[in-house]
Design a protein around this motif. Structure first.
Motif, PDB file in Angstrom:
ATOM      1  N   GLU A   1       0.828  -1.208   0.000  1.00 55.14           N
ATOM      2  CA  GLU A   1       0.000   0.000   0.000  1.00 55.14           C
ATOM      3  C   GLU A   1       0.873   1.272   0.000  1.00 55.14           C
ATOM      4  O   GLU A   1       0.591   2.223  -0.729  1.00 55.14           O
ATOM      5  N   ILE A   2       1.915   1.240   0.811  1.00 59.38           N
ATOM      6  CA  ILE A   2       2.807   2.410   0.881  1.00 59.38           C
ATOM      7  C   ILE A   2       3.515   2.613  -0.459  1.00 59.38           C
ATOM      8  O   ILE A   2       3.541   3.715  -1.011  1.00 59.38           O
ATOM      9  N   LEU A   3       4.055   1.520  -1.000  1.00 57.90           N
ATOM     10  CA  LEU A   3       4.784   1.649  -2.266  1.00 57.90           C
ATOM     11  C   LEU A   3       3.857   2.098  -3.390  1.00 57.90           C
ATOM     12  O   LEU A   3       4.235   2.912  -4.237  1.00 57.90           O
TER      13      LEU A   3
ATOM     14  N   ALA B   1       1.107   3.875  -3.034  1.00 56.69           N
ATOM     15  CA  ALA B   1       0.762   5.294  -2.825  1.00 56.69           C
ATOM     16  C   ALA B   1       1.869   6.185  -3.376  1.00 56.69           C
ATOM     17  O   ALA B   1       1.607   7.203  -4.024  1.00 56.69           O
ATOM     18  N   ILE B   2       3.097   5.787  -3.139  1.00 58.78           N
ATOM     19  CA  ILE B   2       4.230   6.585  -3.637  1.00 58.78           C
ATOM     20  C   ILE B   2       4.191   6.642  -5.167  1.00 58.78           C
ATOM     21  O   ILE B   2       4.316   7.697  -5.772  1.00 58.78           O
ATOM     22  N   ARG B   3       3.968   5.476  -5.776  1.00 59.24           N
ATOM     23  CA  ARG B   3       3.993   5.419  -7.254  1.00 59.24           C
ATOM     24  C   ARG B   3       2.844   6.199  -7.868  1.00 59.24           C
ATOM     25  O   ARG B   3       3.021   6.893  -8.866  1.00 59.24           O
TER      26      ARG B   3
ATOM     27  N   ARG C   1       1.191   8.764  -6.678  1.00 64.35           N
ATOM     28  CA  ARG C   1       1.192  10.217  -6.476  1.00 64.35           C
ATOM     29  C   ARG C   1       2.366  10.918  -7.134  1.00 64.35           C
ATOM     30  O   ARG C   1       2.337  12.134  -7.316  1.00 64.35           O
ATOM     31  N   ARG C   2       3.399  10.173  -7.434  1.00 64.26           N
ATOM     32  CA  ARG C   2       4.630  10.826  -7.858  1.00 64.26           C
ATOM     33  C   ARG C   2       4.463  11.680  -9.115  1.00 64.26           C
ATOM     34  O   ARG C   2       3.869  11.265 -10.101  1.00 64.26           O
ATOM     35  N   VAL C   3       4.999  12.909  -9.072  1.00 67.49           N
ATOM     36  CA  VAL C   3       4.978  13.790 -10.238  1.00 67.49           C
ATOM     37  C   VAL C   3       6.419  14.105 -10.636  1.00 67.49           C
ATOM     38  O   VAL C   3       6.778  14.150 -11.804  1.00 67.49           O
ATOM     39  N   LYS C   4       7.250  14.297  -9.614  1.00 67.56           N
ATOM     40  CA  LYS C   4       8.617  14.769  -9.810  1.00 67.56           C
ATOM     41  C   LYS C   4       9.502  13.698 -10.452  1.00 67.56           C
ATOM     42  O   LYS C   4       9.353  12.517 -10.165  1.00 67.56           O
ATOM     43  N   ASN C   5      10.414  14.120 -11.287  1.00 69.34           N
ATOM     44  CA  ASN C   5      11.425  13.200 -11.786  1.00 69.34           C
ATOM     45  C   ASN C   5      12.763  13.916 -11.748  1.00 69.34           C
ATOM     46  O   ASN C   5      13.244  14.429 -12.754  1.00 69.34           O
ATOM     47  N   ALA C   6      13.344  13.970 -10.560  1.00 67.85           N
ATOM     48  CA  ALA C   6      14.593  14.725 -10.380  1.00 67.85           C
ATOM     49  C   ALA C   6      15.773  13.884 -10.848  1.00 67.85           C
ATOM     50  O   ALA C   6      15.832  12.688 -10.565  1.00 67.85           O
ATOM     51  N   PRO C   7      16.725  14.503 -11.553  1.00 66.01           N
ATOM     52  CA  PRO C   7      17.883  13.740 -12.032  1.00 66.01           C
ATOM     53  C   PRO C   7      18.860  13.432 -10.903  1.00 66.01           C
ATOM     54  O   PRO C   7      18.876  14.129  -9.879  1.00 66.01           O
TER      55      PRO C   7
END
Lengths: 250, 204, 471
Positions: free
Chosen positions: B6-8, B10-12, B14-20
């Motif tokens: 569930e935690i993993l 939720a992270i996937r 919601r994620r928007v950012k793709n920082a290098p």
């Protein structure tokens, strides 16, 4: 051709201290600019933005963009209003298709008064006289949002008869913070007292600053406590405009 | 769904950012003399530092330090300590102890790595060096060879990884134990050693 | 002392403002930590490049949080450690209790951990027959006093040494009541002696983690006292309790963040101890825990991902924002009535406690920006506080009087002619009220202003009026 400057008067200057507006006009003209004062301006919208009332803030921001975007520069005699235009408008209008780009271009040509004079117009000195021992209050927004630190000191150094001393903790907030001053008066007062003590310890008789909000708050606290120090907007001194200081008997 | 999934998820979702991945950080270049820098930084952490010409000088130096602090002439060496092989007769009267050191005892450790940037000793836990021994005694005497002093923490991690399996614990020690928890005022010896002495051995 | 609630902030702040002991302590915080930080960064050199690297390392990690956590888990398991996942505080507490019961533990030493405070672990363990002992000196003192921590890294900074001595006298009843406890050194040595016995007796140890590294599967803690290490190394079982956001790519990234953490926190180039914890002891190793557990707590953290408050997850809990905050510097940590205080509390608490419950935390800020300026990982703290205020406003949770007043003002501000009329009227009225003395002493409105200040009287006519009628 002279650059055209739109003066963003700010609501506090308009209401409480019009002579700061006239001082700004005089200084901007001395800096070789033509000045105009759009009549459709009211406030920059900070009270709404800082309270999280984004819709109100955006409406006001659009009104300011409409009124000022035709100028070469927009100048405000206040660090926090300039910060609002320069930093927060682009953020506030970023999802508004009609205004996002216009807000960014307005931001790029907006300046706090003193930094405009020194950095943009290369002003190095003024022809003014003032026999005071002054200290300078850096407002948080001038300091941190606009990066203004040396500019007012450079110009004040050229004022005849003025002696400037530095606070021990010039980077610490005076406790104004807009509506904060009304919502949490006791905390605000503590910060003001620390600032006032710092200012008095310099031996100065006059406290200068570039944000009328901070100055009204500090002058108001001093008045309430019977502490005698004159409080003025720095533009008045630089423009050689005198008269009673903030809250002084007329 | 399990908590993990569930935690993993939720992270996937919601994620928007793709920082290098940022380029590797280049720490400030080490000073020309690593040993000098190490000693200087270690002293700044309130460690005492001495430079010895040879490993055979260790017993006498240990005896000296204990005498200087009015401590009992006894030094704790962990089982399998490489120092057991030294000639301890050069320090007459000094007794060797193998049991775990108490809070007022002194213990001797061979430290495999040092960091010049901060004057830090690096102790990977191993058979001959129990990790807890860096915290139990009142005085730790640490021996380090000049060749083992590396510029930065990153260099030490690289060396430990090269040497094979990672230990259960790696202890980085910079100076004695300290606390500022009472009135923000520095006091040494909160739980770990009250003093740290470093013997740098100049060897090829 | 019972802990206050976040809603009681104004009353707590009022009391704190006249607490002289607290005032002295807060001033010390400024001179020790804030000045120490400045000196440490000056010694270091290019602090800006270091901060930028720290920000980038944390941003990279947060944008790959899932895969880094999976890698971390794989590595820990490969060396015989166990990894547990907890959606919320209750799950984390239950996991820890289960581990303790399965290993037959009773006495549990604890390293300093804010996450442990966040999930209120100690009262829960006590209620379930366990004996948790805080071993960080500051935490130990406040545990004896039954107080919450008042600062992220200096939990007992608000106390004087006389108060600590009194607490020790009341708690260490087995010691000679006539002993002298005047010196700080004596107090530290007494705690050293009392706690060493606890370390030796402990069945399990619980610490937090300052960082996790994904590639090596390491948990990293920093301490100055060495209590975290004795907590990890002496008992049979070691449990690491930490937030899911603490993971970064590898130990090289940890090395960079450590340079920022200790300088920002205490002004040290490095803390006395940095401990990289990779697993339980193996057969060849001389000591160390036989059982090694990691508890990864979400508790609302994942909910922040993708929101405007996401950057707060970069936080490395150095407390520099507290040490430089004028509000925290005036009212101290207990006024907040929450685990996290100061600017970082204002940014975290609306998510943890609710936007409405934490409204004073987000509103009691002048947005002076000092916190963002000193943050080692460049968290835009005022921007995040403002985001929570916007959420409060949009959800209709802001006080009605404020929304009404703002609405009225905004109505006029959007209509320049109307606004002109009002401002001219107000300027004229205040000028009259100010009279010859030049300032207004009180008005039936704006009590918040007049409670502590007069209002300098306007010059009379508004600028726009004068400008329109100039020459």
């Amino acid at each position: 051709m002279k650059p055209r400057v739109g003066l963003f008067v700010t609501c506090l200057v308009d209401l409480v201290r019009p002579q700061v507006g006239f001082a700004a006009v005089k200084l901007i003209e001395l800096a070789g600019c033509d000045i105009e004062v759009p009549a459709t301006q009211t406030c920059c919208g900070q009270p709404a933005w800082n309270s999280g009332a984004d819709k109100h803030a955006a409406d006001i921001a659009r009104q300011v963009v409409d009124a000022f975007e035709s100028f070469d520069y927009v100048v405000a005699p206040s660090g926090s209003c300039a910060g609002m235009l320069r930093i927060h408008y682009p953020e506030l209008l970023k999802n508004d298709d009609a205004y996002a780009t216009r807000a960014r271009s307005l931001a790029a040509k907006s300046h706090e008064l003193i930094s405009f004079l020194v950095r943009v117009r290369g002003m190095k000195d003024v022809a003014a006289r003032s026999n005071v021992r002054a200290c300078y209050h850096d407002s948080c927004s001038s300091l941190r949002e606009n990066g203004v630190k040396t500019e007012p000191r450079t110009l004040l150094a050229s004022v005849n008869g003025l002696e400037l001393s530095e606070l021990k903790e010039p980077e610490v907030c005076c406790g104004f913070g807009g509506l904060f001053s009304v919502k949490y008066p006791e905390i605000s007062e503590r910060l003001a007292n620390d600032k006032i003590a710092d200012a008095q310890a310099t031996g100065a008789d006059t406290l200068l600053g570039a944000d009328l909000g901070c100055l009204l708050h500090l002058a108001g606290c001093m008045e309430k406590q019977g502490k005698a120090m004159k409080v003025r907007h720095v533009a008045e001194v630089l423009a050689d405009i005198h008269g009673p200081a903030l809250g002084e008997p007329r | 769904m399990s908590a993990r999934d569930e935690i993993l998820s939720a992270i996937r979702t919601r994620r928007v950012k793709n920082a290098p991945r940022p380029a590797r950080y280049a720490p400030p270049p080490p000073e020309s003399d690593l040993v000098k820098q190490f000693a200087d930084r270690a002293r700044r952490t309130a460690a005492e530092v001495q430079i010895l010409n040879d490993l055979s000088d260790v017993p006498a130096a240990v005896a000296d330090i204990l005498r200087g602090k009015n401590m009992e002439a006894a030094i704790h060496l962990p089982p399998h300590s490489p120092f057991a092989a030294l000639d301890w007769k050069t320090a007459p009267g000094l007794s060797l102890e193998s049991k775990s050191p108490g809070p007022d005892d002194a213990a001797l450790a061979l430290v495999p790595f040092g960091i010049a940037e901060t004057g830090t000793l690096v102790n990977p836990a191993r058979d001959s060096a129990p990790a807890s021994w860096h915290f139990r005694p009142g005085l730790e005497i640490a021996v380090i060879h000049t060749r083992d002093i590396l510029p930065h923490m990153e260099n030490v991690f690289a060396r430990i990884k090269q040497s094979g399996a990672l230990p259960h614990t790696i202890n980085f020690v910079s100076g004695p134990s300290r606390t500022g928890d009472i009135e923000q005022t520095l006091e040494l010896g909160a739980h770990g050693p009250k003093a740290l002495a470093i013997l740098i051995v100049e060897e090829a | 002392m019972t802990a206050s609630t976040p809603q009681e902030f104004p009353a707590e702040a009022h009391a704190a403002l006249s607490d002289e002991t607290l005032k002295v302590a807060l001033r010390r915080l400024k001179t020790h930590f804030a000045l120490g930080r400045q000196l440490a960064f000056t010694r270091y050199g290019d602090m800006e490049a270091l901060r930028e690297q720290g920000r980038a390392i944390r941003d990279y990690a947060l944008s790959r949080l899932d895969s880094l956590l999976e890698s971390f888990e794989r590595q820990v398991k490969s060396r015989g450690g166990q990894v547990h996942w907890a959606r919320d505080a209750k799950e984390a507490r239950d996991i820890i209790l289960k581990i303790l019961r399965e290993t037959g533990a009773k006495t549990v030493t604890k390293g300093k951990s804010m996450v442990s405070e966040e999930i209120a672990l100690n009262p829960f363990l006590e209620a379930n027959g366990m004996h948790p002992v805080e071993t960080d000196l500051g935490e130990y003192i406040i545990q004896l006093r039954k107080e919450p921590p008042s600062h992220i890294i200096a939990p007992a900074f608000h106390l004087s040494k006389e108060q600590v001595a009194e607490t020790f006298r009341e708690s260490h009843t087995e010691l000679d009541p006539r002993r002298s406890l005047e010196e700080r050194t004596t107090l530290v040595l007494e705690a050293r002696r009392m706690l060493r016995a606890q370390f030796e007796a402990a069945d399990a140890g619980i610490t937090g983690a300052n960082f996790l590294s994904a590639e090596e599967g390491a948990a990293v803690i920093v301490t100055n006292e060495g209590n975290g290490d004795l907590t990890r190394l002496l008992p049979k079982t070691h449990i690491v309790l930490t937030g899911i956001e603490k993971v970064v790519a590898d130990l090289d990234d940890v090395s960079v963040l450590l340079r920022l953490l200790t300088r920002s926190a205490t002004g040290q180039d490095i803390s006395s101890y940095v401990t990289v914890m990779l697993g339980p002891r193996n057969a060849k190793e001389a000591d160390g825990p036989e059982n090694f557990h990691i508890v990864l707590l979400d508790n609302g953290r994942s909910r922040l991902i993708g929101t405007e408050a996401e950057d707060v997850l970069r936080c490395i809990r150095c407390a520099a924002c507290l040490n430089h905050c004028p509000i925290y510097g005036a009212v101290g940590g207990h006024s907040y009535g929450a685990t996290y205080s100061g600017p970082i509390g204002a940014a975290l608490n609306p998510n943890l406690l609710g936007v409405s419950a934490a409204r004073h935390h987000t509103n009691a800020s002048t947005f002076c920006g000092r916190c963002a300026e000193v943050c080692p990982v460049k968290i835009p703290l005022p921007k995040i506080m403002r985001y929570w205020r916007a959420r409060e406003y949009a959800s209709g949770l802001a006080p009605k009087a404020m929304t009404f007043g703002l609405g009225l003002w905004a109505f006029a501000a959007k209509r320049p002619a109307l606004y002109r009329f009002f401002s001219a009227t107000v300027a004229w009225t205040l000028r009259k009220l100010g009279g010859k003395k030049g300032h207004v002493h009180a008005l039936p409105i704006m009590n918040g202003w007049f409670a502590v200040r007069d209002f300098p009287a306007p010059q009379g006519k508004s600028f726009h009026h004068l400008w329109a009628h100039r020459k």
